[in-house]
Design a protein around this motif. Structure first.
Motif, PDB file in Angstrom:
ATOM      1  N   GLU A 197      35.326  71.436  70.672  1.00 35.61           N
ATOM      2  CA  GLU A 197      34.525  72.181  69.690  1.00 35.61           C
ATOM      3  C   GLU A 197      35.104  73.560  69.439  1.00 35.61           C
ATOM      4  N   ARG A 198      35.649  74.173  70.465  1.00 37.33           N
ATOM      5  CA  ARG A 198      36.298  75.477  70.291  1.00 37.33           C
ATOM      6  C   ARG A 198      37.505  75.362  69.346  1.00 37.33           C
ATOM      7  N   VAL A 199      38.349  74.366  69.608  1.00 36.92           N
ATOM      8  CA  VAL A 199      39.557  74.195  68.787  1.00 36.92           C
ATOM      9  C   VAL A 199      39.170  73.820  67.358  1.00 36.92           C
ATOM     10  N   ALA A 200      38.172  72.953  67.219  1.00 40.38           N
ATOM     11  CA  ALA A 200      37.721  72.542  65.885  1.00 40.38           C
ATOM     12  C   ALA A 200      37.232  73.743  65.086  1.00 40.38           C
ATOM     13  N   ALA A 201      36.502  74.643  65.728  1.00 38.26           N
ATOM     14  CA  ALA A 201      36.000  75.835  65.037  1.00 38.26           C
ATOM     15  C   ALA A 201      37.146  76.738  64.593  1.00 38.26           C
ATOM     16  N   ARG A 202      38.144  76.887  65.441  1.00 42.35           N
ATOM     17  CA  ARG A 202      39.296  77.716  65.066  1.00 42.35           C
ATOM     18  C   ARG A 202      40.048  77.097  63.889  1.00 42.35           C
ATOM     19  N   CYS A 203      40.229  75.783  63.928  1.00 42.32           N
ATOM     20  CA  CYS A 203      40.932  75.117  62.830  1.00 42.32           C
ATOM     21  C   CYS A 203      40.133  75.213  61.530  1.00 42.32           C
ATOM     22  N   ALA A 204      38.828  75.047  61.622  1.00 42.08           N
ATOM     23  CA  ALA A 204      37.987  75.145  60.428  1.00 42.08           C
ATOM     24  C   ALA A 204      38.102  76.536  59.808  1.00 42.08           C
ATOM     25  N   ALA A 205      38.142  77.558  60.649  1.00 45.52           N
ATOM     26  CA  ALA A 205      38.247  78.932  60.153  1.00 45.52           C
ATOM     27  C   ALA A 205      39.552  79.161  59.412  1.00 45.52           C
ATOM     28  N   GLU A 206      40.596  78.406  59.774  1.00 40.56           N
ATOM     29  CA  GLU A 206      41.894  78.547  59.113  1.00 40.56           C
ATOM     30  C   GLU A 206      42.171  77.405  58.144  1.00 40.56           C
ATOM     31  N   GLN A 207      41.154  76.581  57.898  1.00 41.83           N
ATOM     32  CA  GLN A 207      41.225  75.463  56.941  1.00 41.83           C
ATOM     33  C   GLN A 207      42.354  74.486  57.294  1.00 41.83           C
ATOM     34  N   ILE A 208      42.478  74.203  58.588  1.00 41.57           N
ATOM     35  CA  ILE A 208      43.426  73.211  59.076  1.00 41.57           C
ATOM     36  C   ILE A 208      42.648  71.947  59.418  1.00 41.57           C
ATOM     37  N   PRO A 209      43.043  70.796  58.922  1.00 42.75           N
ATOM     38  CA  PRO A 209      42.314  69.564  59.226  1.00 42.75           C
ATOM     39  C   PRO A 209      42.271  69.302  60.735  1.00 42.75           C
TER      40      PRO A 209
END
Length: 344
Positions: A257-269
């Protein structure tokens, strides 16, 4: 052909050169592959004195895991093990780990970009880095990137062919093990003996590469071990161990969930995979290397699956593939690399 960026280094020669430049860490040859190739371990930070009085099984029999690894000392350093190239054709993690080594040495990655955040986060932790644990498999691939390659090329180079020249493919490549005597071209999944390290005989005689991982795990008892894989054009994700205590599975989900949130913030799938309850299925999930190392040490081991940028729908390019690994490393260090780790 797409140009490979200067920070994308994945060959065995690149690994040799990278470990040869290490000055702030320590480098050792942890052992040799089935084919006699060296497997390097790079360590940053001190090894903990774990005051062991029993193996894990006996310690749990006594109801006291600290008999196997006492981590209560005030000077205990959280320990993280990062492993690249379990499968020789999945070398995105090698590129990420060689950049991480450069960051830990210089404060910059191989592109000259600042790695100050990672360098700062690593100060309290002991980092163990195996850039390429399957050099045999890696040696069979004559290029440095899967980006822009076809799905058939991935299948050929990673899983290999049968004697008649047909692609082994997944999951049929796992129906015969060891596969060496049945293969026409031995794919990079396997060491030179035809062993897929993810599915070794963990309770019998292990492949030398697997034994190295068990030796390091037993010696250091990492708080988390991450096996870096490639998953064709999957969105990046963390695969949790099917067989592990609930607390470890919860820690894996928190990391995801931590990694997913970081990726979402940078618009990375990115995709969050569910908690693995595969032991309840019929047939049950494989007891693979992630579960084996989790049980062996009593600490978490997970698989990270990277997008490989193949030439079809869902492909990511070098910057996204690389950046997701860096975000993963940052979040691992935040969750597991601090002395005061919050329990879930």
């Amino acid at each position: 052909m797409r140009e490979i960026p200067n920070y994308w280094k994945t060959s065995l020669k690149d690994v040799e050169e990278a470990v040869g430049r290490v000055q702030k860490g320590t480098v050792e040859t942890a052992g040799y592959s089935a084919g006699g190739r060296p497997i390097y371990l790079v360590r940053y930070g001190e090894k903990n004195a774990l005051k062991r009085t029993a193996n894990m099984s006996c310690a749990l029999g006594a109801g006291d895991p600290s008999c196997y690894a006492d981590k209560s000392a005030a000077d205990y350093r959280p320990t993280i093990l990062l492993v690249g190239c379990i499968h020789g054709g999945e070398f995105e993690g090698v590129a990420a780990l060689l950049n991480l080594l450069h960051i830990l040495e210089t404060g910059e990655d191989l592109a000259g970009s600042s790695g100050a955040a990672l360098q700062e986060l690593s100060r309290e932790a002991t980092l163990l880095i195996l850039p390429c644990v399957n050099p045999d498999g890696r040696s069979r691939i004559p290029f440095d990137s899967m980006v822009g390659k076809s799905f058939e090329q991935l299948r050929y180079y990673n899983q290999g062919t049968w004697k008649d020249g047909s692609l082994c493919g997944y999951p049929d490549c796992k129906k015969i093990h060891p596969i060496k005597d049945y293969a026409g071209f031995l794919g990079a999944y396997f060491n030179d003996d035809g062993i897929n390290l993810m599915h070794d005989d963990f309770f019998g005689k292990k492949a030398p590469e697997t034994q190295i991982l068990f030796n390091i795990t037993d010696s250091y008892v990492p708080d988390i071990t991450v096996l870096l894989h490639g998953g064709a054009n999957t969105k990046g994700c963390i695969l949790k161990p099917a067989y592990a205590p609930e607390l470890l599975k919860q820690r894996a989900m928190e990391l995801e969930e931590r990694v997913a949130a970081r990726c979402a913030a940078e618009q990375i799938p990115y995709r969050v995979t569910p908690m693995d309850r595969g032991e309840q299925k019929q047939p049950p999930s494989s007891f693979n290397l992630t579960s084996a190392l989790s049980h062996f040490s009593g600490e978490l081991c997970v698989t990270y699956e990277s997008n490989q940028g193949l030439a079809y729908e869902g492909a990511q390019d070098y910057p996204e593939i690389y950046r997701t690994h860096m975000l993963l490393f940052e979040e691992i260090l935040k969750q597991f690399g601090q002395k005061e780790r919050e329990e879930v």
